[in-house]
Write a protein that holds these residues in place. Structure first.
Motif: not given
Length: 234
Positions: A183-208
């Motif tokens: 989900d990247i909704s709500g990121i304002a123009p010229q803004a940065r957002r750090q995101i921590e995705s549990a789904s990405l972390r878990d899927k990477l761990a599973e594949i690795m």
């Protein structure tokens, strides 16, 4: 109220924009760091003929570094070929230049030097242009833990119309892949957002875990939620 641009006026003539042709990286940076308030917009700075656009990144590194450097114009938009039939194969081709004689008016391989082909298909170098013209970016901030940073480079709109997909590809015997939506909704123009995705972390761990010594690549793609003018959904 309309800005005036005139290439031959140079840096100090009657022009609101400094618009040279094929200023190299060094000159662009020197001008961008100087005192002249006129924006730098090159009237021509990239020639997309053949296997081209290899130096495009360096220009856009400078555009993104200096607000005064505001881009330029590519020569040119579309290959100027004529639909015809090959006398050798009988197949449909687009002819140009030397197809019309040893000393043609169009100088051998001119003028097929566009971003897109005569039938509007994308030429290979169109994807290089597309990449550096994009307005949404992802940076690795610890991807094995699911951490990334998303930057909205737009000046006036959020990223609410986009979906970020992370495709995890594993090269281990038979290639496998998995897709995670972030989900990247709500990121304002010229803004940065750090995101921590549990789904990405878990899927990477599973594949690795299934093939730890294999090459694993994560490809990010921004996809449109809905169709828009000139842009299909997805």
């Amino acid at each position: 109220t309309r800005p005036v641009q005139y290439e031959q006026a140079g840096q100090n003539g009657k022009t609101d924009i400094f618009c040279p042709m094929y200023f190299d990286y060094k000159w662009c940076e020197e001008y961008s760091r100087g005192d002249n308030p006129r924006p730098l917009i090159q009237c021509e700075y990239a020639h997309v003929m053949g296997n081209s656009m290899g130096g495009f990144k360096e220009y856009w590194d400078l555009v993104r570094k200096y607000p005064k450097y505001q881009g330029g114009y590519i020569w040119d938009f579309v290959d100027q070929g004529l639909r015809d039939t090959s006398r050798i194969t009988g197949r449909e081709i687009f002819t140009y230049g030397g197809d019309y004689g040893r000393y043609p008016a169009s100088d051998y391989n001119f003028n097929c030097n566009g971003i897109i082909a005569p039938d509007r298909r994308l030429n290979p170098h169109a994807y290089e242009v597309q990449y550096y013209y994009q307005n949404a970016w992802v940076e690795d901030k610890g991807i094995s833990d699911g951490r990334i940073e998303v930057y909205n480079e737009n000046f006036f709109k959020t990223l609410d119309d986009l979906i970020l997909e992370a495709t995890i590809v594993r090269h281990c015997g038979e290639d496998t892949s998995a897709v995670v939506t972030i989900d990247i909704s709500g990121i304002a123009p010229q803004a940065r957002r750090q995101i921590e995705s549990a789904s990405l972390r878990d899927k990477l761990a599973e594949i690795m875990g299934t093939c730890a010594r294999s090459e694993i690549v994560v490809n990010f793609a921004f996809r449109t939620r809905e169709a828009a003018p000139l842009v299909d959904k997805g």
